[in-house]
Design a protein around this motif. Sequence first.
Motif: not given
Length: 169
Positions: A31-40, A46-52
């Motif tokens: 999550r703290s990594s820079s670039g696009i990896v953190g938001p992904i 969020f989607l895993a917890i939300g769909t569950s």
Amino acid sequence: MFLVWDAVILGTISHFNVNGVDMVDPLLQLRSSSGIVGPIVETFSFLAIGTSYIGFVLGLTDFLSDLLKLPSGRRQKPLPYLLTIIPPLVLALLNPDIFFKALDFAGTYGVLLLFGILPGAMSWSERYTERCLPPIVPSIVPGGRVTLCIVMGAAGFVIASEFLENFLP
């Protein structure tokens, strides 16, 4: 393949010290990594917890509607939703660590019962009880009663030792 995946994931962790409390959280690092990896990673979490949670709410409200004989479908009353959402919310607000305790309890006792004792008991019942029809398929697991006793006994021993360790002084 699963063991290879575990080896790759655990091999990427540079240090892991339990007693010295020098543990690294790989999810936090991603999550703290820079670039696009953190938001992904955050979106996926969020989607895993939300769909569950969506599946949990829909299933439990339908069950409560059937149990309380309330109309289901488009005319569903808010009572099943309130009964589904309010008790877990109150428990989570009163004791934030209760989820981890429940997860530990289910992992220790539920998994050992589900994958240790029940398969042995079902095999025992299938092999050694009186029945009207001959077996359709031959026994796949060798060893007979000794193997089944070892499997059920080992699972029972772990359950008993965990019970003694956690619930008795």
